[in-house]
Write a protein that holds these residues in place. Sequence first.
Motif, PDB file in Angstrom:
ATOM      1  N   ARG A   1      -0.935   6.559  -6.130  1.00  0.00           N
ATOM      2  CA  ARG A   1      -0.466   7.387  -7.248  1.00  0.00           C
ATOM      3  C   ARG A   1      -1.586   7.639  -8.255  1.00  0.00           C
ATOM      4  O   ARG A   1      -1.619   8.689  -8.917  1.00  0.00           O
ATOM      5  N   ALA A   2      -2.520   6.694  -8.367  1.00  0.00           N
ATOM      6  CA  ALA A   2      -3.630   6.824  -9.310  1.00  0.00           C
ATOM      7  C   ALA A   2      -4.809   7.580  -8.707  1.00  0.00           C
ATOM      8  O   ALA A   2      -5.924   7.493  -9.211  1.00  0.00           O
ATOM      9  N   GLY A   3      -4.591   8.288  -7.636  1.00  0.00           N
ATOM     10  CA  GLY A   3      -5.651   9.096  -7.039  1.00  0.00           C
ATOM     11  C   GLY A   3      -6.411   8.406  -5.933  1.00  0.00           C
ATOM     12  O   GLY A   3      -7.339   8.968  -5.360  1.00  0.00           O
ATOM     13  N   GLY A   4      -6.041   7.157  -5.638  1.00  0.00           N
ATOM     14  CA  GLY A   4      -6.722   6.417  -4.585  1.00  0.00           C
ATOM     15  C   GLY A   4      -7.865   5.575  -5.123  1.00  0.00           C
ATOM     16  O   GLY A   4      -8.275   5.696  -6.280  1.00  0.00           O
ATOM     17  N   ALA A   5      -8.371   4.702  -4.274  1.00  0.00           N
ATOM     18  CA  ALA A   5      -9.473   3.824  -4.658  1.00  0.00           C
ATOM     19  C   ALA A   5     -10.797   4.574  -4.598  1.00  0.00           C
ATOM     20  O   ALA A   5     -10.971   5.509  -3.815  1.00  0.00           O
ATOM     21  N   SER A   6     -11.737   4.156  -5.436  1.00  0.00           N
ATOM     22  CA  SER A   6     -13.069   4.762  -5.420  1.00  0.00           C
ATOM     23  C   SER A   6     -13.876   4.187  -4.262  1.00  0.00           C
ATOM     24  O   SER A   6     -13.449   3.247  -3.584  1.00  0.00           O
ATOM     25  N   SER A   7     -15.054   4.744  -4.046  1.00  0.00           N
ATOM     26  CA  SER A   7     -15.898   4.286  -2.937  1.00  0.00           C
ATOM     27  C   SER A   7     -16.410   2.867  -3.153  1.00  0.00           C
ATOM     28  O   SER A   7     -16.810   2.194  -2.208  1.00  0.00           O
ATOM     29  N   GLU A   8     -16.403   2.382  -4.411  1.00  0.00           N
ATOM     30  CA  GLU A   8     -16.885   1.027  -4.705  1.00  0.00           C
ATOM     31  C   GLU A   8     -15.777  -0.016  -4.651  1.00  0.00           C
ATOM     32  O   GLU A   8     -16.012  -1.193  -4.912  1.00  0.00           O
ATOM     33  N   ALA A   9     -14.547   0.390  -4.325  1.00  0.00           N
ATOM     34  CA  ALA A   9     -13.413  -0.534  -4.369  1.00  0.00           C
ATOM     35  C   ALA A   9     -13.466  -1.544  -3.228  1.00  0.00           C
ATOM     36  O   ALA A   9     -13.795  -1.204  -2.091  1.00  0.00           O
ATOM     37  N   ALA A  10     -13.139  -2.784  -3.557  1.00  0.00           N
ATOM     38  CA  ALA A  10     -13.052  -3.852  -2.549  1.00  0.00           C
ATOM     39  C   ALA A  10     -11.575  -4.111  -2.271  1.00  0.00           C
ATOM     40  O   ALA A  10     -10.978  -5.064  -2.779  1.00  0.00           O
ATOM     41  N   LEU A  11     -10.966  -3.257  -1.458  1.00  0.00           N
ATOM     42  CA  LEU A  11      -9.530  -3.341  -1.205  1.00  0.00           C
ATOM     43  C   LEU A  11      -9.143  -4.589  -0.421  1.00  0.00           C
ATOM     44  O   LEU A  11      -7.992  -5.020  -0.474  1.00  0.00           O
ATOM     45  N   ASP A  12     -10.094  -5.174   0.301  1.00  0.00           N
ATOM     46  CA  ASP A  12      -9.786  -6.386   1.063  1.00  0.00           C
ATOM     47  C   ASP A  12      -9.553  -7.591   0.159  1.00  0.00           C
ATOM     48  O   ASP A  12      -9.026  -8.618   0.611  1.00  0.00           O
ATOM     49  N   ASP A  13      -9.931  -7.476  -1.115  1.00  0.00           N
ATOM     50  CA  ASP A  13      -9.791  -8.602  -2.037  1.00  0.00           C
ATOM     51  C   ASP A  13      -8.440  -8.626  -2.748  1.00  0.00           C
ATOM     52  O   ASP A  13      -8.177  -9.531  -3.539  1.00  0.00           O
ATOM     53  N   ILE A  14      -7.592  -7.635  -2.503  1.00  0.00           N
ATOM     54  CA  ILE A  14      -6.278  -7.610  -3.151  1.00  0.00           C
ATOM     55  C   ILE A  14      -5.194  -7.456  -2.090  1.00  0.00           C
ATOM     56  O   ILE A  14      -5.453  -7.012  -0.968  1.00  0.00           O
ATOM     57  N   ASN A  15      -3.986  -7.820  -2.473  1.00  0.00           N
ATOM     58  CA  ASN A  15      -2.845  -7.726  -1.561  1.00  0.00           C
ATOM     59  C   ASN A  15      -2.173  -6.367  -1.732  1.00  0.00           C
ATOM     60  O   ASN A  15      -1.408  -6.148  -2.672  1.00  0.00           O
ATOM     61  N   LEU A  16      -2.463  -5.448  -0.827  1.00  0.00           N
ATOM     62  CA  LEU A  16      -1.916  -4.093  -0.931  1.00  0.00           C
ATOM     63  C   LEU A  16      -0.412  -4.054  -0.694  1.00  0.00           C
ATOM     64  O   LEU A  16       0.260  -3.101  -1.093  1.00  0.00           O
ATOM     65  N   ALA A  17       0.123  -5.088  -0.047  1.00  0.00           N
ATOM     66  CA  ALA A  17       1.559  -5.116   0.256  1.00  0.00           C
ATOM     67  C   ALA A  17       2.371  -5.788  -0.841  1.00  0.00           C
ATOM     68  O   ALA A  17       3.589  -5.879  -0.738  1.00  0.00           O
ATOM     69  N   GLY A  18       1.696  -6.265  -1.901  1.00  0.00           N
ATOM     70  CA  GLY A  18       2.419  -6.935  -2.978  1.00  0.00           C
ATOM     71  C   GLY A  18       3.418  -6.018  -3.649  1.00  0.00           C
ATOM     72  O   GLY A  18       3.138  -4.843  -3.886  1.00  0.00           O
ATOM     73  N   ARG A  19       4.606  -6.556  -3.961  1.00  0.00           N
ATOM     74  CA  ARG A  19       5.643  -5.761  -4.616  1.00  0.00           C
ATOM     75  C   ARG A  19       5.376  -5.704  -6.118  1.00  0.00           C
ATOM     76  O   ARG A  19       5.072  -6.715  -6.745  1.00  0.00           O
ATOM     77  N   LEU A  20       5.493  -4.516  -6.697  1.00  0.00           N
ATOM     78  CA  LEU A  20       5.189  -4.312  -8.112  1.00  0.00           C
ATOM     79  C   LEU A  20       6.346  -4.752  -9.003  1.00  0.00           C
ATOM     80  O   LEU A  20       7.508  -4.719  -8.602  1.00  0.00           O
ATOM     81  N   THR A  21       5.997  -5.152 -10.232  1.00  0.00           N
ATOM     82  CA  THR A  21       6.984  -5.463 -11.257  1.00  0.00           C
ATOM     83  C   THR A  21       6.689  -4.618 -12.489  1.00  0.00           C
ATOM     84  O   THR A  21       5.559  -4.185 -12.700  1.00  0.00           O
ATOM     85  N   ASP A  22       7.705  -4.384 -13.296  1.00  0.00           N
ATOM     86  CA  ASP A  22       7.529  -3.547 -14.479  1.00  0.00           C
ATOM     87  C   ASP A  22       6.547  -4.198 -15.451  1.00  0.00           C
ATOM     88  O   ASP A  22       6.639  -5.387 -15.751  1.00  0.00           O
ATOM     89  N   GLY A  23       5.579  -3.417 -15.926  1.00  0.00           N
ATOM     90  CA  GLY A  23       4.587  -3.919 -16.861  1.00  0.00           C
ATOM     91  C   GLY A  23       3.389  -4.580 -16.207  1.00  0.00           C
ATOM     92  O   GLY A  23       2.512  -5.091 -16.910  1.00  0.00           O
ATOM     93  N   GLN A  24       3.314  -4.577 -14.891  1.00  0.00           N
ATOM     94  CA  GLN A  24       2.214  -5.242 -14.185  1.00  0.00           C
ATOM     95  C   GLN A  24       0.923  -4.431 -14.291  1.00  0.00           C
ATOM     96  O   GLN A  24       0.943  -3.204 -14.362  1.00  0.00           O
ATOM     97  N   LYS A  25      -0.206  -5.146 -14.304  1.00  0.00           N
ATOM     98  CA  LYS A  25      -1.514  -4.499 -14.270  1.00  0.00           C
ATOM     99  C   LYS A  25      -2.115  -4.689 -12.884  1.00  0.00           C
ATOM    100  O   LYS A  25      -2.322  -5.812 -12.430  1.00  0.00           O
ATOM    101  N   VAL A  26      -2.388  -3.585 -12.204  1.00  0.00           N
ATOM    102  CA  VAL A  26      -3.002  -3.622 -10.875  1.00  0.00           C
ATOM    103  C   VAL A  26      -4.503  -3.407 -11.050  1.00  0.00           C
ATOM    104  O   VAL A  26      -4.943  -2.319 -11.415  1.00  0.00           O
ATOM    105  N   MET A  27      -5.275  -4.458 -10.818  1.00  0.00           N
ATOM    106  CA  MET A  27      -6.723  -4.395 -10.992  1.00  0.00           C
ATOM    107  C   MET A  27      -7.400  -4.327  -9.627  1.00  0.00           C
ATOM    108  O   MET A  27      -7.265  -5.234  -8.810  1.00  0.00           O
ATOM    109  N   VAL A  28      -8.095  -3.233  -9.366  1.00  0.00           N
ATOM    110  CA  VAL A  28      -8.814  -3.059  -8.100  1.00  0.00           C
ATOM    111  C   VAL A  28     -10.276  -3.444  -8.321  1.00  0.00           C
ATOM    112  O   VAL A  28     -10.989  -2.771  -9.068  1.00  0.00           O
ATOM    113  N   PRO A  29     -10.760  -4.528  -7.695  1.00  0.00           N
ATOM    114  CA  PRO A  29     -12.138  -4.981  -7.926  1.00  0.00           C
ATOM    115  C   PRO A  29     -13.162  -4.098  -7.227  1.00  0.00           C
ATOM    116  O   PRO A  29     -12.844  -3.358  -6.298  1.00  0.00           O
TER     117      PRO A  29
END
Length: 206
Positions: free
Chosen positions: A96-124
């Motif tokens: 929804r945020a336009g996708g990850a940038s080329s520098e994103a380390a997506l393997d370091d986060i859980n992409l399947a995690g369920r979201l909660t209201d007010g959560q901050k999703v930090m992509v390293p």
Amino acid sequence: MQVQDRSSLQQLIDAAASLTRVQLVAISCLIALFCMGSVLAYVRSKPRPITIDNGTVSAGAPERERTLTVHVAGAIVSPGLYKLPEGSRVADAIERAGGASSEAALDDINLAGRLTDGQKVMVPQKASVGTAPGENVSTSGQSSLVNVNTANADELEKLPGIGPAMAERIIEYRKKNGPFSAADDLDDVEGIGPAKLKALQDLVTI
């Protein structure tokens, strides 16, 4: 009197006998229309039932979709606040945020995690070339900085102003929101204000 009645009846019989077939059909239609009009007038004169709206919603009414708001930050094309349907995953927020940038380390986060209201999703971001993930090498060739994304409680407590309670808060924040993407993100941890953040910036790495 009886003679007069018989005479009148005979006149009616004679008149009916003199009518043509077309005239008889027309008279029958008029009689039928009169009967139908009488029935319709009777039906309309009956009282109608009153429907009371008690405010209930019918079973077929569509249910309003529930949403939640999350903050997507880090190595993202368009960081910011986004609303998503309840039950969405971390991957949905990144998309929804336009996708990850080329520098994103997506393997370091859980992409399947369920979201909660007010959560901050930090992509390293990915580690720099020539430097191992989570390590910052000093000019002397030895690691002198504490990696806030991998350090345990004992390592975090070596930092100035970080006690056992604060170290646990940093670890809990990391588990809930994912790795820090910058040292400035430590300001989001409860209890770390601008003064403490300034003292830590030169002592930590991501």
